[in-house]
Design a protein around this motif. Structure first.
Motif, PDB file in Angstrom:
ATOM      1  N   ARG A  87       0.837  -1.130   0.011  1.00  0.00           N
ATOM      2  CA  ARG A  87       0.024  -0.076   0.022  1.00  0.00           C
ATOM      3  C   ARG A  87       0.735   1.263   0.044  1.00  0.00           C
ATOM      4  N   TRP A  88       1.834   1.160   1.023  1.00  0.00           N
ATOM      5  CA  TRP A  88       2.653   2.442   0.998  1.00  0.00           C
ATOM      6  C   TRP A  88       3.435   2.624  -0.324  1.00  0.00           C
ATOM      7  N   GLY A  89       4.121   1.467  -0.991  1.00  0.00           N
ATOM      8  CA  GLY A  89       4.712   1.965  -2.512  1.00  0.00           C
ATOM      9  C   GLY A  89       3.682   2.199  -3.483  1.00  0.00           C
ATOM     10  N   GLY A  90       2.433   1.866  -3.450  1.00  0.00           N
ATOM     11  CA  GLY A  90       1.370   2.023  -4.406  1.00  0.00           C
ATOM     12  C   GLY A  90       0.992   3.600  -4.125  1.00  0.00           C
ATOM     13  N   ALA A  91       0.965   4.251  -2.813  1.00  0.00           N
ATOM     14  CA  ALA A  91       0.763   5.381  -2.718  1.00  0.00           C
ATOM     15  C   ALA A  91       1.653   6.184  -3.192  1.00  0.00           C
ATOM     16  N   LEU A  92       2.820   5.877  -2.978  1.00  0.00           N
ATOM     17  CA  LEU A  92       3.981   6.778  -3.275  1.00  0.00           C
ATOM     18  C   LEU A  92       4.082   6.628  -5.024  1.00  0.00           C
ATOM     19  N   LEU A  93       3.898   5.714  -5.714  1.00  0.00           N
ATOM     20  CA  LEU A  93       3.789   5.593  -7.018  1.00  0.00           C
ATOM     21  C   LEU A  93       2.692   6.671  -7.493  1.00  0.00           C
ATOM     22  N   GLU A  94       1.694   6.640  -6.760  1.00  0.00           N
ATOM     23  CA  GLU A  94       0.444   7.519  -7.311  1.00  0.00           C
ATOM     24  C   GLU A  94       0.708   9.002  -7.184  1.00  0.00           C
ATOM     25  N   LEU A  95       1.611   9.359  -5.942  1.00  0.00           N
ATOM     26  CA  LEU A  95       1.898  10.545  -5.594  1.00  0.00           C
ATOM     27  C   LEU A  95       3.052  11.090  -6.679  1.00  0.00           C
ATOM     28  N   SER A  96       3.901  10.322  -7.154  1.00  0.00           N
ATOM     29  CA  SER A  96       4.782  10.570  -7.997  1.00  0.00           C
ATOM     30  C   SER A  96       4.331  11.483  -9.045  1.00  0.00           C
ATOM     31  N   GLN A  97       3.043  11.001  -9.657  1.00  0.00           N
ATOM     32  CA  GLN A  97       2.568  11.520 -10.501  1.00  0.00           C
ATOM     33  C   GLN A  97       2.035  13.042 -10.620  1.00  0.00           C
ATOM     34  N   PHE A  98       2.196  13.475  -9.311  1.00  0.00           N
ATOM     35  CA  PHE A  98       1.931  14.760  -8.917  1.00  0.00           C
ATOM     36  C   PHE A  98       3.513  15.733  -8.858  1.00  0.00           C
ATOM     37  N   GLN A  99       4.398  15.095  -9.089  1.00  0.00           N
ATOM     38  CA  GLN A  99       5.645  15.560  -9.013  1.00  0.00           C
ATOM     39  C   GLN A  99       6.376  15.770 -10.397  1.00  0.00           C
ATOM     40  N   THR A 100       7.425  16.556 -10.346  1.00  0.00           N
ATOM     41  CA  THR A 100       7.907  16.713 -11.619  1.00  0.00           C
ATOM     42  C   THR A 100       9.667  16.502 -11.415  1.00  0.00           C
ATOM     43  N   GLY A 101      10.213  16.141 -12.502  1.00  0.00           N
ATOM     44  CA  GLY A 101      11.489  15.722 -12.540  1.00  0.00           C
ATOM     45  C   GLY A 101      12.258  15.081 -11.453  1.00  0.00           C
ATOM     46  N   ALA A 102      13.153  15.524 -10.582  1.00  0.00           N
ATOM     47  CA  ALA A 102      13.932  14.601  -9.786  1.00  0.00           C
ATOM     48  C   ALA A 102      13.114  14.528  -8.496  1.00  0.00           C
ATOM     49  N   ASP A 103      11.968  15.192  -8.170  1.00  0.00           N
ATOM     50  CA  ASP A 103      11.066  14.872  -6.975  1.00  0.00           C
ATOM     51  C   ASP A 103      10.336  13.572  -7.664  1.00  0.00           C
ATOM     52  N   ASP A 144      11.527   5.615  -4.090  1.00  0.00           N
ATOM     53  CA  ASP A 144      11.190   5.427  -2.642  1.00  0.00           C
ATOM     54  C   ASP A 144      10.107   4.079  -2.858  1.00  0.00           C
ATOM     55  N   ALA A 145       9.031   4.411  -3.840  1.00  0.00           N
ATOM     56  CA  ALA A 145       8.198   3.149  -4.093  1.00  0.00           C
ATOM     57  C   ALA A 145       8.804   1.967  -4.434  1.00  0.00           C
ATOM     58  N   VAL A 146       9.735   2.140  -5.097  1.00  0.00           N
ATOM     59  CA  VAL A 146      10.277   0.594  -5.500  1.00  0.00           C
ATOM     60  C   VAL A 146      10.919   0.019  -4.446  1.00  0.00           C
ATOM     61  N   SER A 147      11.562   0.861  -3.399  1.00  0.00           N
ATOM     62  CA  SER A 147      12.258   0.477  -2.353  1.00  0.00           C
ATOM     63  C   SER A 147      11.228  -0.296  -1.664  1.00  0.00           C
ATOM     64  N   ARG A 148      10.119   0.347  -1.146  1.00  0.00           N
ATOM     65  CA  ARG A 148       9.004  -0.320  -0.455  1.00  0.00           C
ATOM     66  C   ARG A 148       8.636  -1.724  -1.098  1.00  0.00           C
TER      67      ARG A 148
END
Length: 150
Positions: free
Chosen positions: A37-53, A60-64
């Motif tokens: 769930r944590w990794g999935g949430a991070l992956l979804e949140l990554s869509q709201f970021q740009t570039g390095a963020d 971080d998602a991959v790590s979880r």
């Protein structure tokens, strides 16, 4: 939980899911479902970021997700989510050869997910699309570079 319909609701929903999973991890770091769930949430949140963020959040998602697979290597939903994370990482990668490595990792994850749950239509469709996604990546990255050079 019901899935939110607009972008702000999605952001709030997945940020809440991320925080809840992080808190649950502090209490029980051996819960593969929570790590997924944590990794999935991070992956979804990554869509709201740009570039390095965005890349950092995907890493971080991959790590979880990899941590969850250490606990349960046959967890098909985690394998599928990890395949999506590798695909996302590839689209952030300007180097075509490195992107190809991420796409190959994604395909391997989707294949393993299908092997664990052969009747899952979502996994089958993801595996099918993974064979085509590198071509899409090349078309998109080519268009971006052409636009930047004008």
């Amino acid at each position: 939980m019901e899935m939110p319909t607009n972008e702000l609701d999605r952001l709030v929903f997945f940020e809440h899911a991320r925080k809840a999973a992080e808190a649950a991890y502090a209490k029980n770091p051996l819960d593969a479902d929570n790590l997924t769930r944590w990794g999935g949430a991070l992956l979804e949140l990554s869509q709201f970021q740009t570039g390095a963020d965005g890349i950092k959040m995907i890493k971080d998602a991959v790590s979880r997700l990899e941590e969850a697979l250490e606990l349960n290597p046959r967890k098909h939903d985690t394998l599928w989510c990890l395949g999506n994370a590798h695909t996302s990482h590839a689209f952030y990668t300007p180097d075509h050869e490195q992107a190809k490595v991420y796409f190959a990792k994604a395909t391997q994850c989707f294949q393993q997910a299908v092997e664990e749950d052969p009747g899952n239509e979502l996994y089958l469709k993801s595996l099918d699309l993974s064979a085509k996604v590198y071509f899409i990546y090349l078309c998109i990255s080519s268009s971006i570079f052409k636009a930047l050079s004008m």
